[in-house]
Design an enzyme around this catalytic site. Structure first.
Site, PDB file in Angstrom:
ATOM      1  N   TRP A  60      -4.602   9.687   0.598  1.00  0.00           N
ATOM      2  CA  TRP A  60      -3.530  10.699   1.689  1.00  0.00           C
ATOM      3  C   TRP A  60      -4.161  12.149   1.118  1.00  0.00           C
ATOM      4  CZ3 TRP A  60      -0.515   9.253   5.373  1.00  0.00           C
ATOM      5  CH2 TRP A  60      -0.124   7.922   5.002  1.00  0.00           C
ATOM      6  N   ARG A 118       0.727  -1.382  -0.056  1.00  0.00           N
ATOM      7  CA  ARG A 118      -0.140   0.295   0.273  1.00  0.00           C
ATOM      8  C   ARG A 118       0.514   1.265   0.299  1.00  0.00           C
ATOM      9  NH1 ARG A 118      -4.080  -3.337  -0.987  1.00  0.00           N
ATOM     10  NH2 ARG A 118      -5.498  -3.781   0.296  1.00  0.00           N
ATOM     11  N   THR A 119      -0.069   2.177  -0.190  1.00  0.00           N
ATOM     12  CA  THR A 119       0.869   3.537  -0.466  1.00  0.00           C
ATOM     13  C   THR A 119       1.325   4.152   1.255  1.00  0.00           C
ATOM     14  OG1 THR A 119      -0.085   4.454  -2.405  1.00  0.00           O
ATOM     15  CG2 THR A 119       1.259   5.919  -0.892  1.00  0.00           C
ATOM     16  N   GLN A 120       2.357   4.048   1.154  1.00  0.00           N
ATOM     17  CA  GLN A 120       3.064   4.810   2.762  1.00  0.00           C
ATOM     18  C   GLN A 120       3.338   5.720   3.719  1.00  0.00           C
ATOM     19  OE1 GLN A 120       2.997   1.771   5.091  1.00  0.00           O
ATOM     20  NE2 GLN A 120       2.200   0.951   3.429  1.00  0.00           N
ATOM     21  N   GLN A 121       2.956   6.365   2.282  1.00  0.00           N
ATOM     22  CA  GLN A 121       2.750   8.227   2.102  1.00  0.00           C
ATOM     23  C   GLN A 121       2.685   8.584   0.647  1.00  0.00           C
ATOM     24  OE1 GLN A 121       7.044   8.811   3.290  1.00  0.00           O
ATOM     25  NE2 GLN A 121       7.880   8.540   1.763  1.00  0.00           N
TER      26      GLN A 121
END
Length: 168
Positions: A155, A48-51
């Site tokens: 995000w 997954r996109t962590q940031q």
């Protein structure tokens, strides 16, 4: 050695293709196949996109006597590098709603795509009713909550502004 044949490639070659990072014209890449990264291989773990990667910073919303106003800068930062200088982070939805978002640019584009699909679906009914800013805000609240619960959050911080019946 035993090799399993998968779509014309051995399991060894398939693993080599999946872990390869050399680009689309690498000597290991057979002709006619697309560029394969480790993220697209079935045997690799899900990630997954962590940031956020390309981010925008400020969106400001103001409510005044006769309406609402949103303002945003147009800078898209790639880490600490000011990379993109003409990024749109305010989008008009219908006749009376504006959507603004800060945070990851690709996630904001995804959010806008979801809202555009929702409005297209609503317009297809051709019943004379349209989505209000409150409806869009509630929808986006559910979308953001759903994605967060799947441990794959969007995000973004999102602002929905608009008016209905002449009131902001």
């Amino acid at each position: 050695a035993v090799f399993f044949i998968m779509a014309g490639f051995s399991a060894f070659q398939s693993a080599a293709l999946c872990s390869q990072k050399d680009g689309p014209y690498s000597p290991l890449m057979p002709a006619g196949t697309g560029y394969v990264t480790s993220r697209s291989c079935a045997h690799d773990p899900s990630s997954r996109t962590q940031q956020p990667i390309v981010t925008g910073t400020a969106v400001l919303g103001l409510k005044y006597k006769d309406g609402v106003m949103l303002a945003a800068d147009t800078l898209g930062s790639y880490g600490t590098l000011a990379r993109y200088r003409d990024v749109r982070r305010l989008e008009k939805i219908g006749d009376n709603t504006i959507l603004g978002g800060s945070g990851d640019l690709s996630d904001f584009q995804t959010v806008f795509k979801y809202v555009k699909e929702l409005t297209t679906y609503d317009n297809a009914h051709d019943d004379g009713c349209s989505l209000t800013p409150k409806d869009i805000h509630q929808y986006l609240g559910r979308v953001m909550y759903n994605r967060r619960n799947k441990f794959d959050p969007l995000w973004n911080e999102v602002i929905v502004a608009g008016y209905r019946d002449g009131k902001p």
